[in-house]
Design an enzyme around this catalytic site. Sequence first.
Site, mmCIF file in Angstrom:
data_model
loop_
_atom_site.group_PDB
_atom_site.id
_atom_site.type_symbol
_atom_site.label_atom_id
_atom_site.label_comp_id
_atom_site.label_asym_id
_atom_site.label_seq_id
_atom_site.Cartn_x
_atom_site.Cartn_y
_atom_site.Cartn_z
ATOM 1 N N GLY A 1 -14.451 16.503 7.458
ATOM 2 C CA GLY A 1 -14.807 16.391 8.862
ATOM 3 C C GLY A 1 -15.158 14.971 9.238
ATOM 4 N N GLY B 1 -17.490 12.691 12.296
ATOM 5 C CA GLY B 1 -18.430 12.706 13.405
ATOM 6 C C GLY B 1 -18.641 11.321 13.965
ATOM 7 N N ASP C 1 -31.531 18.811 17.887
ATOM 8 C CA ASP C 1 -30.119 18.978 18.238
ATOM 9 C C ASP C 1 -29.580 20.289 17.654
ATOM 10 O OD1 ASP C 1 -27.811 18.236 19.572
ATOM 11 O OD2 ASP C 1 -27.053 16.971 17.945
ATOM 12 N N LYS D 1 -21.292 12.526 2.818
ATOM 13 C CA LYS D 1 -21.198 11.941 4.152
ATOM 14 C C LYS D 1 -21.304 10.425 4.018
ATOM 15 C CE LYS D 1 -23.452 13.744 7.715
ATOM 16 N NZ LYS D 1 -24.526 14.048 8.722
ATOM 17 N N VAL E 1 -17.121 13.078 6.368
ATOM 18 C CA VAL E 1 -17.579 13.926 5.271
ATOM 19 C C VAL E 1 -16.390 14.265 4.384
ATOM 20 C CG1 VAL E 1 -18.699 16.093 4.650
ATOM 21 C CG2 VAL E 1 -19.402 14.886 6.729
ATOM 22 N N MET F 1 -21.129 9.284 13.555
ATOM 23 C CA MET F 1 -21.736 8.319 12.643
ATOM 24 C C MET F 1 -20.986 8.159 11.328
ATOM 25 S SD MET F 1 -25.853 8.760 13.042
ATOM 26 C CE MET F 1 -26.131 7.285 12.067
ATOM 27 N N GLY F 2 -20.198 9.157 10.938
ATOM 28 C CA GLY F 2 -19.560 9.046 9.634
ATOM 29 C C GLY F 2 -18.508 10.098 9.387
#
Length: 237
Positions: free
Chosen positions: A7, A9, A124, A29, A14, A11-12
């Site tokens: 995956g 996102g 969140d 991650k 995975v 910020m980073g």
Amino acid sequence: DVGEMLGRGAMGEVYRARYLPTDRPAAIKLLHPMILSEPGVVERFLREAKVASAIASDHVVKILGSGTSDDGIPFIAMELLEGRDLADKLRDDRRMPANAVLDLVEQVAHALSAADEAGVVHRDVKPQNLFSTERDGKVSWKVLDFGVSKLNETASTLTRGGIIGTPSYMAPEQARGDQVDHRADVFSLGVICYRALTGRPAFTGPDSVTTIYNVLHMQPARPSENESLGEDVDRVL
């Protein structure tokens, strides 16, 4: 030992991996190299591992370790989860049966209670951060991504001065940018429950500003007006 990407996102990324210190399958991650120089990003990224490790719950993703790779990229090693998140489930099936929602709420509430005991507010809680795995016919829910969490005992400067969270799932005090405690996470779980039972979002809008306005000023439709759920569901939500 890093394998396929699982995956990506904000910020980073995975990856599937084997965490060599424990020789366990893991999810790694990695922080995006292009944001390494942004103020506070590395601190906030690695802080997620510290925060999640402090929470004693089987319903929080387990952290195996964290640090910096040989080429200078910060990483977090987590238990490898096989399954899918709630957002993916709700894309396939608009609604969930009431007994499945009750099971989800009980397990996620356990995680949030443990977080509160550790002095942590997630900030969140949303369908993308609730992950289900299944073993021997039993579904287990895990809370992911403590990257924007808040420690109650400290006034963190990492996210000060801004609205933190996802507009459709945040509590009114969070939408105002006020200080929040565990009740904001409970509110978010209630909004998730509303979405899963009715098939409709409690708060939405064409953009984030309108959605935040609706969170602050609008009352969602009673669940029993949308579906045949009964007045008891209205009272709970």
